[in-house]
Design a protein around this motif. Structure first.
Motif, PDB file in Angstrom:
ATOM      1  N   THR A  24      41.386  52.775  41.448  1.00 48.16           N
ATOM      2  CA  THR A  24      40.485  53.089  42.559  1.00 48.16           C
ATOM      3  C   THR A  24      39.028  52.809  42.236  1.00 48.16           C
ATOM      4  O   THR A  24      38.172  52.963  43.108  1.00 48.16           O
ATOM      5  N   ARG A  25      38.728  52.404  41.012  1.00 43.90           N
ATOM      6  CA  ARG A  25      37.334  52.131  40.631  1.00 43.90           C
ATOM      7  C   ARG A  25      36.828  50.851  41.275  1.00 43.90           C
ATOM      8  O   ARG A  25      37.572  49.894  41.454  1.00 43.90           O
ATOM      9  N   ARG A  26      35.549  50.865  41.559  1.00 41.96           N
ATOM     10  CA  ARG A  26      34.891  49.673  42.074  1.00 41.96           C
ATOM     11  C   ARG A  26      33.723  49.349  41.175  1.00 41.96           C
ATOM     12  O   ARG A  26      32.944  50.243  40.871  1.00 41.96           O
ATOM     13  N   PRO A  27      33.501  48.160  40.715  1.00 42.67           N
ATOM     14  CA  PRO A  27      34.410  47.020  40.853  1.00 42.67           C
ATOM     15  C   PRO A  27      35.589  47.176  39.905  1.00 42.67           C
ATOM     16  O   PRO A  27      35.449  47.714  38.805  1.00 42.67           O
ATOM     17  N   PRO A  28      36.748  46.711  40.322  1.00 44.99           N
ATOM     18  CA  PRO A  28      37.932  46.832  39.466  1.00 44.99           C
ATOM     19  C   PRO A  28      37.839  45.916  38.250  1.00 44.99           C
ATOM     20  O   PRO A  28      37.251  44.844  38.312  1.00 44.99           O
ATOM     21  N   ASP A  29      38.411  46.349  37.158  1.00 41.76           N
ATOM     22  CA  ASP A  29      38.465  45.567  35.924  1.00 41.76           C
ATOM     23  C   ASP A  29      39.600  44.553  36.060  1.00 41.76           C
ATOM     24  O   ASP A  29      40.750  44.937  36.245  1.00 41.76           O
ATOM     25  N   GLN A  33      43.640  45.161  36.440  1.00 41.80           N
ATOM     26  CA  GLN A  33      44.339  44.737  37.658  1.00 41.80           C
ATOM     27  C   GLN A  33      45.549  43.883  37.305  1.00 41.80           C
ATOM     28  O   GLN A  33      46.608  44.015  37.904  1.00 41.80           O
TER      29      GLN A  33
END
Length: 149
Positions: A24-29, A33
């Protein structure tokens, strides 16, 4: 985070937990992913993938996998645990192979996998076996698949 050279089951577990927690983190790693796609890329059997994805979610969110299985009709916690263990071992082996052979060609010799180079082909002699890695889903013995050999 640099990927280990030889993926272990524990390293795969750790990366999958991290990926689920970070989803759910932004920006995704991007590396995390990619880890979330491993079940779909490397595990062919749908039921095993479902058990694995449920296990990943439970591990990342501190829930009981056994309780989750008991709450779903037709799910066995014992079967789920066995399938998860097999799936994690499969993913670890395939990730190790993919890293050893980024171009798709590897050499297995003396219990180790590494890039197939002319030096290794000569040094490996009769103990070496040339393999080709594909990203095709694996076929399990129970789905009518096989190695075709």
């Amino acid at each position: 985070m640099a990927a280990p050279q030889a993926w272990t089951v524990e390293a795969v577990k750790r990366r999958l937990r991290e990926a689920e927690r970070a989803a759910t983190r932004r920006p995704p790693d991007p590396a995390l992913q990619a880890a979330l796609r491993w079940p779909d890329l490397y595990i062919r059997e749908h039921g095993t993938r479902q058990y694995l994805k449920a296990w990943i979610w439970c591990e990342a969110h501190g829930e009981s996998f056994t309780q989750l299985c008991r709450g779903r009709a037709g799910w066995s916690a014992r079967t789920g645990s066995r399938r998860v263990a097999e799936a994690l071992a499969t993913i670890a082996a395939l990730l190790t192979f993919a890293e050893a052979a980024p171009d798709g060609t590897a050499l297995a010799a003396e219990g180790r996998i590494g890039p197939a180079t002319p030096e290794r082909l000569v040094a490996g002699g009769a103990r070496a076996r040339r393999s080709t890695h594909t990203t095709q889903p694996l076929r399990s013995a129970g789905d009518g698949g096989g190695t075709g050999r």
